[in-house]
Design an enzyme around this catalytic site. Sequence first.
Site, PDB file in Angstrom:
ATOM      1  N   THR D  94      24.872   8.414  26.174  1.00  0.00           N
ATOM      2  CA  THR D  94      25.806   8.254  25.056  1.00  0.00           C
ATOM      3  C   THR D  94      27.108   8.947  25.402  1.00  0.00           C
ATOM      4  O   THR D  94      27.167  10.174  25.491  1.00  0.00           O
ATOM      5  CB  THR D  94      25.216   8.855  23.771  1.00  0.00           C
ATOM      6  OG1 THR D  94      24.120   8.050  23.367  1.00  0.00           O
ATOM      7  CG2 THR D  94      26.260   8.870  22.652  1.00  0.00           C
ATOM      8  N   LYS D 169      28.292   1.949  18.524  1.00  0.00           N
ATOM      9  CA  LYS D 169      27.643   3.171  18.027  1.00  0.00           C
ATOM     10  C   LYS D 169      28.521   3.890  17.009  1.00  0.00           C
ATOM     11  O   LYS D 169      28.035   4.414  15.999  1.00  0.00           O
ATOM     12  CB  LYS D 169      27.309   4.130  19.183  1.00  0.00           C
ATOM     13  CG  LYS D 169      26.059   3.726  19.945  1.00  0.00           C
ATOM     14  CD  LYS D 169      25.360   4.925  20.591  1.00  0.00           C
ATOM     15  CE  LYS D 169      24.619   5.795  19.601  1.00  0.00           C
ATOM     16  NZ  LYS D 169      23.710   6.773  20.222  1.00  0.00           N
ATOM     17  N   LYS D 237      32.445  14.265  14.280  1.00  0.00           N
ATOM     18  CA  LYS D 237      33.241  13.790  15.415  1.00  0.00           C
ATOM     19  C   LYS D 237      33.201  12.260  15.486  1.00  0.00           C
ATOM     20  O   LYS D 237      34.229  11.609  15.729  1.00  0.00           O
ATOM     21  CB  LYS D 237      32.701  14.390  16.727  1.00  0.00           C
ATOM     22  CG  LYS D 237      33.530  14.084  17.952  1.00  0.00           C
ATOM     23  CD  LYS D 237      32.740  14.335  19.232  1.00  0.00           C
ATOM     24  CE  LYS D 237      31.556  13.374  19.309  1.00  0.00           C
ATOM     25  NZ  LYS D 237      30.656  13.575  20.442  1.00  0.00           N
TER      26      LYS D 237
END
Lengths: 290, 290, 290, 290
Positions: D94, D169, D237
């Site tokens: 990721t 994502k 974030k």
Amino acid sequence: MEIGFLGLGIMGKAMSVNLLKNGFKVTVWNRTLSKCNELVALGASVGETPAQVVKKCKITIAMLSDPAAALSVVFDKDGVLEQICGKCYIDMSTVDPETSCKISEAITSKGGHFLEAPVSGSKQPAETGQLVILAAGEKALYEEAIPAFNVLGKKSFFLGQVGNGAKMKLVVNMIMGSMMNAFSEGLVLADRSGLNPHDLLDVLDLGGIANPMFRGKGPAMLQDNYSPAFPLKHQQKDMRLALALGDENAVSMPVAAAANEAFKKARSMGLGDLDFSAVFETMKILKHSS
Amino acid sequence: MEIGFLGLGIMGKAMSVNLLKNGFKVTVWNRTLSKCNELVALGASVGETPAQVVKKCKITIAMLSDPAAALSVVFDKDGVLEQICGKCYIDMSTVDPETSCKISEAITSKGGHFLEAPVSGSKQPAETGQLVILAAGEKALYEEAIPAFNVLGKKSFFLGQVGNGAKMKLVVNMIMGSMMNAFSEGLVLADRSGLNPHDLLDVLDLGGIANPMFRGKGPAMLQDNYSPAFPLKHQQKDMRLALALGDENAVSMPVAAAANEAFKKARSMGLGDLDFSAVFETMKILKHSS
Amino acid sequence: MEIGFLGLGIMGKAMSVNLLKNGFKVTVWNRTLSKCNELVALGASVGETPAQVVKKCKITIAMLSDPAAALSVVFDKDGVLEQICGKCYIDMSTVDPETSCKISEAITSKGGHFLEAPVSGSKQPAETGQLVILAAGEKALYEEAIPAFNVLGKKSFFLGQVGNGAKMKLVVNMIMGSMMNAFSEGLVLADRSGLNPHDLLDVLDLGGIANPMFRGKGPAMLQDNYSPAFPLKHQQKDMRLALALGDENAVSMPVAAAANEAFKKARSMGLGDLDFSAVFETMKILKHSS
Amino acid sequence: MEIGFLGLGIMGKAMSVNLLKNGFKVTVWNRTLSKCNELVALGASVGETPAQVVKKCKITIAMLSDPAAALSVVFDKDGVLEQICGKCYIDMSTVDPETSCKISEAITSKGGHFLEAPVSGSKQPAETGQLVILAAGEKALYEEAIPAFNVLGKKSFFLGQVGNGAKMKLVVNMIMGSMMNAFSEGLVLADRSGLNPHDLLDVLDLGGIANPMFRGKGPAMLQDNYSPAFPLKHQQKDMRLALALGDENAVSMPVAAAANEAFKKARSMGLGDLDFSAVFETMKILKHSS
């Protein structure tokens, strides 16, 4: 012109004094009648009931503390309604649009004439005749009242049908509430990113968004001083009513909605009775209550 | 005192004229050198490159159009860096904190002295010496520059370390952007709930939140006039940067965030090059583009 | 047990059929009495007025279309109140907390027993006995009604005092409305940043936030199909009422407030009668109406 | 097919075990080589460096802990780049879109083939081959990798150009973050308006917005249990990056923006390392830190 005046609180007393000093004959009434003495010393007559004042004067002005008091002098026994036929009634109290419309309907259905005329400005402008008057209702009555309004305020507006005076106050207070949030966010951002918030106050006051509210409240806020000029819970209520007005008219107001939620957060922290600038406190470092 | 001046655009020309008129010796440079003639007529000398100006003068001021230009005069061939050792450089251009820090580091590492000093105010205050100066960097240089700042502005601030001048501008612009949204929401709410928005402008201007921005932009907005004093896309960029500054410092700013989303909506509607008051358009009745 | 049933609309008919099929004796009433015939064919008796039904049955259930109808069968001539002393009344209509409390007070002051029991679920779950029942009021009556609730629903809750059933629906619908906004924002973001929104639907449905609403409404939304299962204006009204409930209790809900403003924007665009998923339309490229 | 596998953390180990069990030849590498032993016992070969693994296998998969590790195995000495010409590299870590694009450009400019393929799902789905794979990059490589993806996941997507996997994502996590706020607001509203929040959990789980996240996290949240499955600071974030993606594309997302500010508030309260459901804490009764 003979003018009746109902309600001799801080505002009403200052306003009736101004009328007397400027040559109007004034007949006053107050729930606690002894408060009339000071006005009598300046030349006023006294009415024993609201009905008596209305009977005696062509135009009666009311300046009462809240919607309950405004309704009471009109609808209670010996109230305004009993003698209103053919007379003029100007309610300068701050009430919601519904209360204002209820009073208006009762008075006009009895053959009276009605004007709502809430004011912008508090004790000092009342004393110096510098209020801003937001009148709405019967246009002819507005025009007849202009000599009195010229004494009481620096400017008066005729805003159309009854309710519009109250609505105008809501719109102004909504903008004020959002601005107070923007200001508070800026003060916190300045502080946490290494700037001196007092410098921010100075810079703001020299630029295009300088305004009396930032100038007046900023220094106190930086000292955690929120002595209530306009209590936060009342500001939040006005935000809610303004948003409700927007809801009726399908107006989306995301900034006002965000500001309203911050005022609610402040209420949940127990700050409702402080000045509305206490919303600043919601933006500082917080932790859970134990 | 001899002062160098780099950049003779609208702002820089007005500022260097003021310095000359107030008895400073000035050596000017501009990318298009012919623009220097008018200043020469008023008594200025000319430098052929930024480096030459810096070599000649103890203090050099720059007023350039954007970060790219600000970087270019420093880092390019014949640029400021080549002669900076022992000299003083004051960048009054509006740049982001990163650009300012980059310039600062280069200059101080070569033995020069640096001050960032972005200004609040545009053409007219520049001409009349009424700018507000947001200085940050070397305190001794700030103090040495005060005589010049007194000529250029009505007030100057020393805000601490380099970057703080740029940050202060972001905080002010963030408050301004939220206020513009609050103002626009109020105008739409007034209009749709049956009030005259011009009355709202008048009422606002008589009260505690009266400010030059509402007074100056309100009437134009009601005529759908958004000729760009400060383009919406730049206002939205400053909101984004202010929110990013808040993110770094864990400052929650829900009103600014809501205002930012409204500016983004305006950008998506193609209004980015209009004045930032065009955010008002996002609140009117909208339909899908076909 | 003999059960009365008032209201044979889509929901009420399906529910009374279920009761009959599961061995309950049922006496039905409907404003248009001819609608009772189908139930009679399945074994139901008919009452000519709400009062008659209540007199005959120990427990009477009502399933009416809106607050006005719910009030009417109770308070009108030949209404529930006339025979309620010693009897039980369960109102399963969807009404606001105030309406529910008004009915409750009238019934209990006449010596009746009251339960509000709004349901989650529409036509299909009503037919298959898969409703979710949100009961509040008299606990003993709730327990007595469990056999009927077991037939009508897959699950019933007892939530405490009258009004709590209505409140629970508001809380659920508020979460649902915010989720619909989050979903719509994600679909627009995916589309404009170069992703295929259908891929987003597939990815969502395989992960931790997969839910029937995204699955059911997503494909239709991507085809601009908003045939109304739950009209947007009703969703927005529920958001407003939930925010008002939060206001009463000083609960700050900034995400719900932002979602509410988006629904209001949708209403201002004329989308109030479409499905609440039409809030998606507010996020697409918009322009002013001409 | 022979497959290289770089990174034997919790995820990587489970995934390479799955490949081995399903008949793939696998050559593994891990920074701490001793971690390879368990895989060797199941039939794996070991490469001493990333370069050696890439040289030996046509396709190499990487599953590393963060962007720094992902960059390191590619760009460091003895890294992937040294042997990538003509080979295939699938990065399932990721990482943000920028990191992914940087790796992609380096590999393709050296004559290698690249696919980013971040996954949705954590330890348990990795062990059971139930991951969701979000692939983007070279389509031919995606098709070649399908047999491996079929072993590792329950579903794989090809989303177009490099960066789209990371973007997908972000969009999913943005929706998730807004939903968590809506859920938390609902829990607080239920509690303060006299409902039992556990009842709310049960009602939600029976309706149209039931989802694994509410079901899984709700009970823990009501016990103030925020053991971090996905830390709040990472969620915030991702909200920030999703909002930045919206900014680039002029997408207004007021609900996500409001949710982001709540997560920032949580960070300011020191909750950044707890699970992202700890945003719930920001909505409870708060007071100033002393």
